[in-house]
Motif scaffolding. Structure first.
Motif, mmCIF file in Angstrom:
data_model
loop_
_atom_site.group_PDB
_atom_site.id
_atom_site.type_symbol
_atom_site.label_atom_id
_atom_site.label_comp_id
_atom_site.label_asym_id
_atom_site.label_seq_id
_atom_site.Cartn_x
_atom_site.Cartn_y
_atom_site.Cartn_z
ATOM 1 N N ALA A 350 53.249 72.277 55.302
ATOM 2 C CA ALA A 350 53.746 72.224 53.928
ATOM 3 C C ALA A 350 54.175 70.806 53.552
ATOM 4 N N VAL A 351 54.852 70.108 54.467
ATOM 5 C CA VAL A 351 55.271 68.737 54.168
ATOM 6 C C VAL A 351 54.058 67.826 54.047
ATOM 7 N N SER A 352 53.087 67.996 54.949
ATOM 8 C CA SER A 352 51.858 67.213 54.854
ATOM 9 C C SER A 352 51.124 67.514 53.546
ATOM 10 N N SER A 353 51.118 68.782 53.153
ATOM 11 C CA SER A 353 50.517 69.151 51.868
ATOM 12 C C SER A 353 51.297 68.557 50.707
ATOM 13 N N GLY A 354 52.613 68.409 50.897
ATOM 14 C CA GLY A 354 53.422 67.780 49.862
ATOM 15 C C GLY A 354 52.990 66.353 49.595
ATOM 16 N N ALA A 355 52.620 65.630 50.658
ATOM 17 C CA ALA A 355 52.083 64.279 50.469
ATOM 18 C C ALA A 355 50.779 64.331 49.678
ATOM 19 N N GLY A 356 49.952 65.340 49.974
ATOM 20 C CA GLY A 356 48.725 65.505 49.210
ATOM 21 C C GLY A 356 48.994 65.841 47.757
ATOM 22 N N THR A 357 49.990 66.686 47.521
ATOM 23 C CA THR A 357 50.360 67.027 46.148
ATOM 24 C C THR A 357 50.789 65.788 45.378
ATOM 25 N N LEU A 358 51.600 64.968 46.020
ATOM 26 C CA LEU A 358 52.048 63.729 45.370
ATOM 27 C C LEU A 358 50.865 62.835 45.029
ATOM 28 N N SER A 359 49.884 62.769 45.932
ATOM 29 C CA SER A 359 48.714 61.928 45.655
ATOM 30 C C SER A 359 47.932 62.437 44.444
ATOM 31 N N TRP A 360 47.812 63.776 44.324
ATOM 32 C CA TRP A 360 47.092 64.315 43.173
ATOM 33 C C TRP A 360 47.874 64.120 41.880
ATOM 34 N N LEU A 361 49.200 64.229 41.941
ATOM 35 C CA LEU A 361 50.004 63.976 40.748
ATOM 36 C C LEU A 361 49.853 62.533 40.280
ATOM 37 N N LEU A 362 49.726 61.622 41.230
ATOM 38 C CA LEU A 362 49.492 60.231 40.874
ATOM 39 C C LEU A 362 48.057 60.030 40.372
ATOM 40 N N PHE A 363 47.124 60.771 40.968
ATOM 41 C CA PHE A 363 45.724 60.597 40.614
ATOM 42 C C PHE A 363 45.399 61.145 39.230
ATOM 43 N N LEU A 364 46.143 62.136 38.787
ATOM 44 C CA LEU A 364 45.863 62.758 37.487
ATOM 45 C C LEU A 364 45.854 61.734 36.352
ATOM 46 N N PRO A 365 46.948 60.988 36.115
ATOM 47 C CA PRO A 365 46.871 59.963 35.060
ATOM 48 C C PRO A 365 45.982 58.794 35.445
ATOM 49 N N PHE A 366 45.941 58.478 36.740
ATOM 50 C CA PHE A 366 45.133 57.353 37.202
ATOM 51 C C PHE A 366 43.664 57.564 36.864
ATOM 52 N N SER A 367 43.161 58.774 37.110
ATOM 53 C CA SER A 367 41.747 59.049 36.853
ATOM 54 C C SER A 367 41.412 58.972 35.368
ATOM 55 N N LEU A 368 42.341 59.420 34.532
ATOM 56 C CA LEU A 368 42.106 59.352 33.089
ATOM 57 C C LEU A 368 42.025 57.911 32.608
ATOM 58 N N VAL A 369 42.916 57.073 33.137
ATOM 59 C CA VAL A 369 42.917 55.660 32.742
ATOM 60 C C VAL A 369 41.655 54.962 33.232
ATOM 61 N N VAL A 370 41.286 55.179 34.495
ATOM 62 C CA VAL A 370 40.087 54.544 35.039
ATOM 63 C C VAL A 370 38.849 55.006 34.271
ATOM 64 N N GLY A 371 38.748 56.307 33.985
ATOM 65 C CA GLY A 371 37.605 56.809 33.239
ATOM 66 C C GLY A 371 37.508 56.222 31.845
ATOM 67 N N ARG A 372 38.657 56.087 31.167
ATOM 68 C CA ARG A 372 38.648 55.522 29.814
ATOM 69 C C ARG A 372 38.277 54.040 29.823
ATOM 70 N N VAL A 373 38.836 53.281 30.755
ATOM 71 C CA VAL A 373 38.524 51.856 30.846
ATOM 72 C C VAL A 373 37.060 51.650 31.211
ATOM 73 N N ALA A 374 36.554 52.470 32.140
ATOM 74 C CA ALA A 374 35.147 52.352 32.531
ATOM 75 C C ALA A 374 34.227 52.653 31.356
ATOM 76 N N ARG A 375 34.607 53.606 30.532
ATOM 77 C CA ARG A 375 33.776 53.953 29.377
ATOM 78 C C ARG A 375 33.813 52.866 28.311
ATOM 79 N N ASP A 376 34.996 52.343 28.028
ATOM 80 C CA ASP A 376 35.157 51.398 26.918
ATOM 81 C C ASP A 376 34.833 49.960 27.295
ATOM 82 N N HIS A 377 35.081 49.582 28.555
ATOM 83 C CA HIS A 377 34.937 48.182 28.942
ATOM 84 C C HIS A 377 34.012 47.971 30.141
#
Length: 483
Positions: A350-377
């Motif tokens: 569960a604790v190891s999965s918690g680290a994975g959960t944190l990574s996905w929470l960080l990745f959620l906005p990160f992926s949106l920003v990277v996708g938008r920048v890649a599309r526009d620029h």
């Protein structure tokens, strides 16, 4: 516990590796078969064929990144309270369902649903294999010293399967179509289920009467939120996973932008996924406590991402992505060791999965920003965002390793120290548990050790499990000798 300090009563060094090899063989087979996902190397190509662009790829990544955090820690608690083997079985079922629906998809919406089912696979798979390997090593040897070696071997099997599936998937897509690779992956996943069912899972996490669900959840949450060392290592593991996920999700877009031929995607993906196995091999052999090695790893990741942001050479981009994947694989494996060392088996997944959960929470906005920048620029400009994440990961890695070197006493120093620290951290307690159980700690160190146990339920349970392991090993050896 780590290093060359085995727990008293462990099996002899000559027999432990042979027993570990036999016991972990079905698990390695399952991981290898699960890695034969033929559609992965041509996924982005297939997605563009059914209507995806850079922005919608970011939406898709965010969709399953939103699913995973909801299920990751609950599935980890389920694994800790029951059977980790069955969690792996159900994760394989989710992977098979996602592959089938993905192959049937003809539009963006249907494929996003398939990706969300894939998120179930990621959630159930996260932290489970690592926890299983750690507990098997601990059960068989009484120490975590061989963990990096054996998780490295598992990762080598996994990355070998990824590399083979990349070449085979690329070839199959070239001969037939990218869609067929989805359906061809399902038989391999079904065989993985059979292998997992034949695996003799460790029982350390079920060595005592199970606590109530509410108490179990409370203990897990306290470990993740109140133990400073656990929080720090979880953040490091999450950042490494964030960079790795971003690379595997968006990396192929660089090849598309540079007009790489379809035949290049298979070898490219094989090179990328093989870094997991190479990283697993190197982690057990690198001396991360050496400043030169640490600084080399800390600098290599950001340097590779800068190459992605400035280079228009296909060869340079492929090499840079491989270097970055190798670096984050090494960081992630070492962070896993530190995290597993810091918590008891009853909450390890569960604790190891918690680290994975944190990574996905960080990745959620990160992926949106990277996708938008890649599309526009352009995708090249989005490389600077990846460079920032890699730099932050490197800083956190250096701080964690250097900080641990300053805080954790060596065995000989601890035994001869005139004064003990005022407050032992959980990671320090893990390093001193052998001396405590062997009753060789000086009185002041022993008093500090017991004071920490009195206030930390997780460490108390951890020490109790180590005692049970020590007591059980002679019985196991006697039984083995009589058969």
């Amino acid at each position: 516990m780590t290093g060359a300090q085995p727990v008293t009563g462990a099996r002899q060094a000559g027999s432990a590796p042979r027993t570990l090899a036999r016991r972990l063989l079905p698990l390695q087979a399952g991981v290898g078969l699960q890695g034969m996902i033929l559609w992965v190397p041509v996924e982005k190509l297939f997605m563009t064929q059914i209507g995806f662009n850079a922005a919608s790829i970011g939406v898709l990544a965010a969709a399953y990144a939103a699913v995973v955090p909801l299920l990751e820690v609950p599935s980890g608690i389920l694994a800790d309270r029951g059977s980790r083997r069955w969690v792996m079985v159900w994760s394989s079922v989710a992977l098979a369902a996602s592959s089938l629906l993905g192959g049937l998809s003809t539009n963006v919406v249907t494929y996003i649903v398939a990706a969300m089912i894939l998120g179930v696979y990621f959630a159930m798979n996260s932290g489970t294999i690592d926890s299983i390997v750690y507990d098997v090593v601990l059960e068989e040897t009484g120490s975590s010293a061989l963990y990096e070696t054996w998780i490295g071997r598992v990762r080598m099997v996994e990355s070998g399967a990824f590399a083979a599936s990349a070449v085979a998937g690329g070839a199959l897509a070239g001969w037939t179509s990218a869609r067929l690779t989805y359906f061809a992956s399902v038989p391999f996943i079904a065989l993985a289920v059979v292998a997992f069912l034949r695996f003799d899972e460790p029982r350390l996490h079920r060595s005592a009467e199970p606590a109530g669900l509410r108490s179990h959840i409370a203990t897990t949450v306290r470990a993740m939120t109140r133990q400073r060392d656990v929080r720090q290592v979880m953040l490091l593991a999450a950042l490494a996973a964030l960079v790795a996920t971003a690379l595997f999700e968006f990396g192929p877009l660089w090849l598309i932008a540079l007009h790489a031929p379809a035949a290049a995607f298979g070898p490219y993906w094989a090179a990328l996924v093989s870094t997991g196995g190479v990283g697993g091999y190197l982690t057990a052999r690198l001396r991360l406590d050496r400043r030169a090695v640490l600084l080399l790893l800390a600098c290599a990741g950001p340097a590779a991402t800068v190459t992605l942001a400035v280079s228009r050479s296909l060869a340079a981009v492929v090499v840079a992505q491989a270097v970055l994947a190798l670096v984050v694989a090494i960081i992630g494996i070492h962070a896993g060791l530190l995290l597993h060392d810091a918590v008891p088996s009853t909450i390890r997944t569960a604790v190891s999965s918690g680290a994975g959960t944190l990574s996905w929470l960080l990745f959620l906005p990160f992926s949106l920003v990277v996708g938008r920048v890649a599309r526009d620029h352009g995708v090249q400009r989005s490389g600077w965002i990846l460079a920032g994440a890699a730099a932050l990961t490197s800083v956190m890695f250096a701080v964690t390793v250097f900080g641990r070197a300053r805080r954790v006493p060596q065995a000989d120093t601890a035994a001869g120290a005139a004064t003990a620290p005022a407050d032992l951290a959980c990671r320090e307690l893990v390093d001193l548990v052998t001396g405590y159980l062997d009753r060789v700690l000086p009185p002041d160190w022993r008093a500090g050790f017991e004071d920490h146990l009195a206030g930390c339920a997780g460490c108390s349970e951890y020490v109790r499990q180590i005692r049970l392991t020590i007591e059980a090993l002679p019985l196991i050896d006697n039984t083995a000798g009589g058969t």
